[in-house]
Design an enzyme around this catalytic site. Structure first.
Site, PDB file in Angstrom:
ATOM      1  N   GLU A   1       0.812  -1.235   0.000  1.00  0.00           N
ATOM      2  CA  GLU A   1       0.000   0.000   0.000  1.00  0.00           C
ATOM      3  C   GLU A   1       0.835   1.271   0.000  1.00  0.00           C
ATOM      4  O   GLU A   1       0.618   2.182   0.809  1.00  0.00           O
ATOM      5  CB  GLU A   1      -0.950  -0.032   1.198  1.00  0.00           C
ATOM      6  CG  GLU A   1      -1.849  -1.266   1.217  1.00  0.00           C
ATOM      7  CD  GLU A   1      -2.723  -1.393   2.455  1.00  0.00           C
ATOM      8  OE1 GLU A   1      -3.384  -2.439   2.602  1.00  0.00           O
ATOM      9  OE2 GLU A   1      -2.738  -0.451   3.270  1.00  0.00           O
TER      10      GLU A   1
ATOM     11  N   GLU B   1      -6.190 -10.663  -0.882  1.00  0.00           N
ATOM     12  CA  GLU B   1      -6.951 -10.390   0.359  1.00  0.00           C
ATOM     13  C   GLU B   1      -8.454 -10.300   0.064  1.00  0.00           C
ATOM     14  O   GLU B   1      -9.167  -9.451   0.601  1.00  0.00           O
ATOM     15  CB  GLU B   1      -6.447  -9.075   0.996  1.00  0.00           C
ATOM     16  CG  GLU B   1      -4.954  -9.034   1.248  1.00  0.00           C
ATOM     17  CD  GLU B   1      -4.500  -7.800   2.010  1.00  0.00           C
ATOM     18  OE1 GLU B   1      -3.292  -7.542   2.014  1.00  0.00           O
ATOM     19  OE2 GLU B   1      -5.367  -7.125   2.607  1.00  0.00           O
TER      20      GLU B   1
HETATM   21  O1  G3I Z   1      -2.480  -7.708  19.007  1.00  0.00           O
HETATM   22  C1  G3I Z   1      -3.100  -6.570  19.595  1.00  0.00           C
HETATM   23  C2  G3I Z   1      -3.610  -6.954  20.963  1.00  0.00           C
HETATM   24  O2  G3I Z   1      -2.463  -7.245  21.804  1.00  0.00           O
HETATM   25  C3  G3I Z   1      -4.386  -5.791  21.553  1.00  0.00           C
HETATM   26  O3  G3I Z   1      -4.951  -6.184  22.781  1.00  0.00           O
HETATM   27  C4  G3I Z   1      -5.543  -5.468  20.570  1.00  0.00           C
HETATM   28  C5  G3I Z   1      -6.354  -4.303  21.108  1.00  0.00           C
HETATM   29  O4  G3I Z   1      -6.125  -3.153  20.392  1.00  0.00           O
HETATM   30  O5  G3I Z   1      -4.972  -5.079  19.306  1.00  0.00           O
HETATM   31  C6  G3I Z   1      -4.285  -6.190  18.723  1.00  0.00           C
HETATM   32  O6  G3I Z   1      -3.765  -5.764  17.555  1.00  0.00           O
HETATM   33  C7  G3I Z   1      -4.770  -5.675  16.501  1.00  0.00           C
HETATM   34  C8  G3I Z   1      -4.328  -6.631  15.368  1.00  0.00           C
HETATM   35  O7  G3I Z   1      -5.205  -6.450  14.229  1.00  0.00           O
HETATM   36  C9  G3I Z   1      -4.400  -8.055  15.785  1.00  0.00           C
HETATM   37  O8  G3I Z   1      -5.694  -8.400  16.090  1.00  0.00           O
HETATM   38  C10 G3I Z   1      -4.731  -4.241  15.970  1.00  0.00           C
HETATM   39  O9  G3I Z   1      -5.283  -3.391  16.989  1.00  0.00           O
HETATM   40  C11 G3I Z   1      -5.610  -4.144  14.727  1.00  0.00           C
HETATM   41  O10 G3I Z   1      -5.462  -2.827  14.145  1.00  0.00           O
HETATM   42  C12 G3I Z   1      -5.117  -5.157  13.697  1.00  0.00           C
HETATM   43  O11 G3I Z   1      -5.995  -5.050  12.611  1.00  0.00           O
HETATM   44  C13 G3I Z   1      -5.469  -5.645  11.428  1.00  0.00           C
HETATM   45  C14 G3I Z   1      -5.197  -4.536  10.391  1.00  0.00           C
HETATM   46  O12 G3I Z   1      -4.801  -5.138   9.142  1.00  0.00           O
HETATM   47  C15 G3I Z   1      -4.078  -3.621  10.831  1.00  0.00           C
HETATM   48  O13 G3I Z   1      -2.866  -4.341  10.893  1.00  0.00           O
HETATM   49  C16 G3I Z   1      -6.559  -6.570  10.879  1.00  0.00           C
HETATM   50  O14 G3I Z   1      -6.736  -7.658  11.768  1.00  0.00           O
HETATM   51  C17 G3I Z   1      -6.132  -7.114   9.513  1.00  0.00           C
HETATM   52  O15 G3I Z   1      -7.179  -7.857   8.936  1.00  0.00           O
HETATM   53  C18 G3I Z   1      -5.819  -5.941   8.589  1.00  0.00           C
HETATM   54  O16 G3I Z   1      -5.363  -6.468   7.356  1.00  0.00           O
HETATM   55  C19 G3I Z   1      -5.035  -5.510   6.341  1.00  0.00           C
HETATM   56  C20 G3I Z   1      -3.849  -6.048   5.569  1.00  0.00           C
HETATM   57  O17 G3I Z   1      -2.783  -6.273   6.419  1.00  0.00           O
HETATM   58  C21 G3I Z   1      -3.463  -5.073   4.485  1.00  0.00           C
HETATM   59  N1  G3I Z   1      -4.600  -4.745   3.642  1.00  0.00           N
HETATM   60  C22 G3I Z   1      -5.818  -4.330   4.309  1.00  0.00           C
HETATM   61  C23 G3I Z   1      -6.207  -5.338   5.396  1.00  0.00           C
HETATM   62  C24 G3I Z   1      -7.479  -4.884   6.075  1.00  0.00           C
HETATM   63  O18 G3I Z   1      -7.273  -3.674   6.721  1.00  0.00           O
END
Ligand code: G3I
Length: 662
Positions: free
Chosen positions: A124, A229
């Site tokens: 991205e 994805e």
């Molecule tokens: O692991 C922490 C946990 O320790 C904490 O308690 C919790 C509370 O905030 O957060 C957890 O981290 C979360 C992580 O997912 C794991 O669940 C992050 O807040 C959350 O922002 C993260 O979201 C992911 C997001 O990318 C950001 O990285 C989504 O699951 C994931 O599906 C999403 O995937 C992205 C691709 O990588 C790139 N393209 C778009 C796609 C959708 O946004």
């Protein structure tokens, strides 16, 4: 899904869920042969402190994959999100930042070297307007950071395939073109890039044609293409009271089916696979990220297969390669065949052909025509406005809507397969009726034209006293056209007639049909608002089918074109290229075929055969027409004497003609 897919079929995996949920584990092991870590290999979780790496969760995924003979696709080394605090607070000059970048990439890639098949190296990096995203990496390292990421990753694991991954290819042409140019510049400059990832986080409203276009443009880079994805959201509006209705389920199933069928048109060597972004509606990022009800994935919240799942399976195994998204309506020319070709005078039993509920004898197409997974060189014409490909007669000679406003029992629901129906209705003959077939053109670019001349409808009150139309089969690209000539209206009361107009494969769902309100123009631009549009599958009972009446006639030459989802990654076929000296200058002419997806033509001139300058750029017609004619007049050449060298450049094709000006 993996067992029937002709390419890897995967999902992104939530590792904590993999560890805690046995049902999730069973489905993941059963359905997929490619796994992508949803989060555990991103910078924040895997590199939580400048000198600390946390491999456990990532290793868990790799071990699970190895136990289940699944490929692992790494996601993602360099991104503007999921950044650890130590990095966002890092202070240093560009050299220090360069070292942070290189160290992170090479440490992570080396750790998994030999265990991972591939990586999303950079994710991205573009804004939707095609400019580079102002990420922490761009700010500190400048635009070339992207290319260096690929070099660093390649150094750390030369065997890993390296991808540039992004979203929005299907809704932003600016972003699509920016990514296409980046990839082409990498290929020109030897940057080790092996593939492109199209995330495809789409929804129920995303148009099939824009999805097909995104896949086509990325496939034409020649690189591996990963649909990385995929999920199809059904509640992009964020309606908190929306429920998962059968209508939404059908819409989603049709779109998953389309995407799989479109993806299959990427040359096999470039098919890196389709990965859904997680497994079920229970573990999708969409409901949490957007705090809304939604059902984007093939499994429901208790891991039961949804209609979408079976639509994916059908798409993976189906041979049907046409779609409403690639069907067109265009003006054109109607040229009666005159005496060209052969009049069809015998019926299937060898008796004289009649004009009412009769099937012709077997007719020759004159070349092999590929359709719905079969290769045909013969057909049978039925007097009620349809053609059956092959050498067998239709199951009945009288397949048409039984009443003037009927909506069942057309060719679409008949047991017969591989039918083309320019106007399936109860038709009959007139004093001057004739059916004729004529094949023209040179091998590779031949066209078979099948003509209905001066037929009439049979229903009271009769609407048309003379109808003329043709079916054209194109050898190049397996394109099908229905071209309409003059239709003479009767003076009778204008009355709605329902007909079926379209093409069909193995069953009703494998069909592309044109829907039109009886008072709507045949040539209005396609839209539901204009009451004329192509659909996949049979008409709904409520219609409209292809409805007509004698007060609304086709304009002569109206053409409905059905093209396959095929992606042309081959250079255009140059059928001819020559120059002629005319008073106005030297006329350079070229003939092409197989043009879908073409870029511009460049005409170059040289007086010594080595130093060429571009003297003109001509936009390619980029359509699936059998052949395209081009000409350009070099007005400045006439004055010159001696040999003039002309070169035609396009995509990665080069042709040259030397012309001696006497
Ligand atoms: O692991 C922490 C946990 O320790 C904490 O308690 C919790 C509370 O905030 O957060 C957890 O981290 C979360 C992580 O997912 C794991 O669940 C992050 O807040 C959350 O922002 C993260 O979201 C992911 C997001 O990318 C950001 O990285 C989504 O699951 C994931 O599906 C999403 O995937 C992205 C691709 O990588 C790139 N393209 C778009 C796609 C959708 O946004």
């Amino acid at each position: 899904m993996q067992s029937v897919a002709p390419f890897p079929f995967g999902a992104s995996i939530n590792v904590p869920l993999l560890k805690s949920n046995p049902t999730y584990r069973v489905v993941v092991a059963r359905e997929y042969n490619s796994l992508t870590p949803e989060n555990v290999m991103k910078m924040s979780p895997i590199h939580p402190a400048i000198n600390t790496y946390s491999w456990t969760n990532a290793d868990t995924l790799v071990n699970f994959a190895q136990q289940n003979n699944q490929r692992v696709h790494g996601h993602t080394l360099v991104w503007h999100q999921s950044l650890p605090g130590w990095l966002t607070n890092f202070v240093g000059d560009s050299a220090a930042w360069e070292n942070v970048l290189k160290t992170h990439i090479q440490t992570v890639v080396s750790h998994f070297a030999g265990k991972l098949a591939s990586w999303d190296v950079v994710n991205e990096a573009f804004n939707d307007n095609g400019t580079l995203r102002s990420s922490i990496w761009l700010q500190h390292l400048g635009p070339d950071y992207i290319a260096r990421c690929f070099q660093y990753a390649h150094e750390a694991d030369p065997a890993a395939l390296l991808f540039y991954n992004d979203y929005g290819h299907e809704y932003s042409t600016a972003k699509l073109n920016a990514i296409d140019s980046l990839i082409r510049s990498f290929l020109q400059n030897g940057v080790p890039v092996n593939g492109v990832g199209l995330q495809m986080h789409i929804n129920k409203n995303t148009s099939n044609s824009s999805i097909a276009n995104a896949i086509k443009v990325m496939a034409q880079t020649g690189l591996k293409v990963h649909m990385s994805e995929l999920d199809i959201a059904l509640n992009p509006e964020g309606n908190q009271s929306l429920t998962f209705t059968p209508a939404l389920s059908q819409l989603q199933a049709d779109k998953y089916n389309f995407i799989v069928r479109a993806y299959k048109n990427i040359p096999a060597a470039q098919q890196y696979g389709i990965t859904t972004w997680n497994v079920s509606d229970a573990d999708t990022w969409i409901t949490t990220n957007y705090s809304r009800p939604d059902w984007p994935l093939p499994f429901d919240s208790v891991y039961q297969k949804k209609q979408a799942y079976y639509a994916i399976i059908e798409g993976l195994t189906s041979k049907w390669n046409y779609d409403a998204a690639t069907a067109q309506s265009t003006s054109g020319t109607y040229t009666d065949l005159g005496n060209n070709g052969t009049a069809i005078t015998a019926n299937f039993t060898g008796a004289a052909m009649t004009f009412d509920n009769d099937n012709s004898s077997i007719q020759n197409i004159g070349f092999n025509f590929n359709y719905n997974g079969s290769t045909y060189n013969q057909f049978v014409l039925n007097t009620n406005g349809f053609i059956k490909l092959g050498a067998t007669a239709p199951s009945s000679a009288s397949i048409f809507y039984p009443t003037y406003n009927g909506n069942t029992n057309s060719v679409i629901t008949a047991p017969d397969v591989d039918l083309l129906y320019p106007y399936n209705h109860d038709l009959t003959g007139t004093a001057t009726t004739e059916y004729r077939v004529y094949t023209s053109g040179s091998p590779g670019a031949r066209v078979c034209t099948i003509q209905y001349r001066n037929v009439a409808d049979k229903l009271a009150p009769e609407q048309y006293s003379n109808m003329n139309f043709q079916v054209k089969l194109y050898e190049a690209g397996n394109t099908i056209e229905f071209v309409y000539g003059s239709w003479a209206p009767t003076a009778n009361t204008s009355t709605l007639i329902t007909a079926a107009l379209g093409i069909k494969g193995s069953y009703a769902n494998n069909s592309v049909n044109l829907s039109k309100g009886s008072s709507n123009s045949w040539s209005a631009s396609l839209s539901t608002a204009n009451g004329i549009y192509f659909i996949n599958g049979d008409y709904s009972a409520a219609g409209p089918q292809f409805n007509t009446r004698n007060s609304v006639l086709p304009e002569v030459g109206r053409t409905y074109r059905f093209t396959t989802l095929a992606i042309n990654t081959l250079p255009v076929t140059l059928l001819d290229f020559y120059a002629i000296n005319k008073k106005t200058g030297i006329v350079i002419t070229w003939l092409t075929a197989n043009e879908a997806g073409s870029k511009n033509f460049e005409i170059q001139r040289s007086l010594n055969g080595t130093d060429f300058t571009t003297i003109s750029t001509i936009t390619a017609k980029d359509n699936s027409q059998a052949t395209n004619n081009y000409s350009f007049i070099d007005e400045n050449a006439a004055a010159r004497k001696g040999t003039i060298y002309y070169r035609l450049k396009q995509n990665d094709m080069d042709a040259e003609v030397n012309f001696r000006v006497l």
